[in-house]
Design a protein around this motif. Sequence first.
Motif, PDB file in Angstrom:
ATOM      1  N   ILE A 108       0.888  -1.003  -0.384  1.00 23.13           N
ATOM      2  CA  ILE A 108      -0.353   0.130  -0.277  1.00 23.13           C
ATOM      3  C   ILE A 108       0.694   1.468   0.289  1.00 23.13           C
ATOM      4  O   ILE A 108       0.533   2.059  -0.253  1.00 23.13           O
ATOM      5  CB  ILE A 108      -0.833   0.141   1.378  1.00 23.13           C
TER       6      ILE A 108
ATOM      7  N   PHE B 171      -4.226   3.952  -0.744  1.00 25.47           N
ATOM      8  CA  PHE B 171      -4.511   3.593  -0.430  1.00 25.47           C
ATOM      9  C   PHE B 171      -6.311   3.932   0.451  1.00 25.47           C
ATOM     10  O   PHE B 171      -5.798   5.129   1.003  1.00 25.47           O
ATOM     11  CB  PHE B 171      -4.065   3.066   0.744  1.00 25.47           C
TER      12      PHE B 171
ATOM     13  N   LEU C  76      -9.479   3.396   3.150  1.00 31.79           N
ATOM     14  CA  LEU C  76      -9.498   1.902   4.220  1.00 31.79           C
ATOM     15  C   LEU C  76     -10.580   0.757   3.600  1.00 31.79           C
ATOM     16  O   LEU C  76     -11.099  -0.559   2.994  1.00 31.79           O
ATOM     17  CB  LEU C  76      -9.837   2.812   5.352  1.00 31.79           C
TER      18      LEU C  76
ATOM     19  N   TYR D  30      -3.074   6.701   5.071  1.00 33.07           N
ATOM     20  CA  TYR D  30      -3.323   5.940   5.597  1.00 33.07           C
ATOM     21  C   TYR D  30      -1.393   5.003   4.171  1.00 33.07           C
ATOM     22  O   TYR D  30      -0.761   4.781   4.937  1.00 33.07           O
ATOM     23  CB  TYR D  30      -3.292   4.429   5.367  1.00 33.07           C
TER      24      TYR D  30
END
Lengths: 297, 315
Positions: free
Chosen positions: B52, B57, B59, B281
């Motif tokens: 990732i 990315f 979630l 992220y």
Amino acid sequence: MRGAAARAGLLRLPEPGTALNHLLLAVTGVVMLYPMWYVFMYGLSDPQAVLGKGAILWPQEPTLAAVWFVLRTPEIMRSYLNTAFVVIAGTLLSIAVTSLYAYPLSTRIPGVRVISLLTYFTILFSGGIIPTYVIVRETGLINSLWSLIVPQLVWPFYVFIMIKFFRNIPDSLPESARMDGANDLVILIRIVLPLSLPALASVGLFYAVRYWNEFFTAIIYLPNKEKWTLQVILRSLLITQLEDQFDMPSGDQTAGSVTADTVKMATVMVGTLPVMLIYPFLQKHFAKGVMIGAVKG
Amino acid sequence: MSAPATRLPTSATRPRAWYAPLITHRYLYLMLVPGAVVLLIYRYLPMYGLTIAFKNFRLSRGIWRSPWVGFENFERFFNSPFFELIITNTVVISLLKLVFVFPVPIVLALMLNEVRANWYKRGVQTVLYLPHFLSWVVIGHLAVVFLAPQTGVITNLLRDTIGLAPNMLMDPASFRGTLVLTDIWKEAGWGTIIFLAALAGVDPDLYEAATIDGARKLQQIWYITLPSILPVVVIIFILRIGNILDAGFEQIFILQNPVVYDVSEILDTYTYRAAFQEGQYSIGATVGFFKSVVGLAMVLAANWAIRKVGEEGVF
């Protein structure tokens, strides 16, 4: 440990050196011990009596009011139960799975080297915080207390401690059981594990302390307040005002016989007491566990 | 335990099938399953999850369905003003700990080793191990109680006695010192265990000979004890260098506050902040990727160095 010869050498040692050494160690001991001692004494004191006192040696006008307050606060008690569940279930499962995993690796069945190497590799290299979080999430553990247990069920480092210990057990014992027709599982449970109690004690303690003190994964895996563990509550007590957390009148002013300060101290007390009562009795074992593990991971 | 391998079925001349050991030792292989599944899912899958760092990315989309973006995240990380700051902080804090924290358990172990009265030695050890069993959360609490400006017990003591009131928790000039001191407090006692083990292995005859030659205690320590435990010291020192990118995540995370970010934001705390506070992220994973890969290289280099100095590596 060095026998009489060395003791003869000791006789020549100038006494002041020994005395100074003992004194310095005592001072170091006080530095290590006093902070927690202070917390305990403060938590057992009357808030008015202890306010602005500085360093104290004994409880000032001793009272259990703060401790009772903590024990009667549902949020804290719930977190205590959550932590108790994680520690007890986690430690038992970890010991079981780690023993099961380490025993075959202590034998010479085909594939042991490869599996050991793959296990060791996870010590050297990890996906890190975020990918692990994503996997924990995708396996549906977020907001479950199991998220603190399952991903860390097997700690590779402790696997190697167990392997080393198992390898030191003389072959003759499991071998004779095998002659009698026992299978490997029976041998592990009936013969090898009972002989490995020191290793189980130290590895068990390491796991238990890990689970007890687990903090970071708890704050990212358990957003729901209902699932908070003791460390998370302790942390939130530390960084926020107590009265925002619980039903309680203002901080520094007295609320009956407790204040924010004494309640914090009492919470830390309650949150550290179990570990502090247990580890001294396992000292002999865990020192050995560290020695086995540290020299060769 | 070598026994099982010697008892493979030897029936007849027929060559054994490759899976024969799997059957003979089926219980042993089955025992591996629970642990192997946990390691596969929660240690090896996250390694794949490092991809990732090369994705945009979300979630909601998961690892597999997020689109690839090549090195975009790395470019953003390397060009961000934080890059230099967090690398510097990580390395500087690690080096400070290497210089100031690392020697303390060795000195303590030497001191403990000279204590003849066993009850005293064991008593001191018990007390020295205590802080290791406390969480950083609790130590963060202790730090506030003792070091906070205005109210800290030590702060007030210093102010009343020598008229100095250092702000150990919220002053960029002294915060790294606080990290070093609290790290010593927590782990110095625990760190003695390994050195005490090495000290117990020193040949008593050496001391006897030295005593006959009239060597004094300090001379004995210098010429016999220290050289004897040097290999262990060197190994542990090199291992620490290998872990230089681990500057102490939980410790810093707990003790840190906005005033001291500039001197204490490290790779791990930045990862946390990027991901869980800003929702980036991929950036967090990029920093994590950087740390994992460089960290692995450092550890392997450390292991190579240990072999080089003539000691058995960690493998």
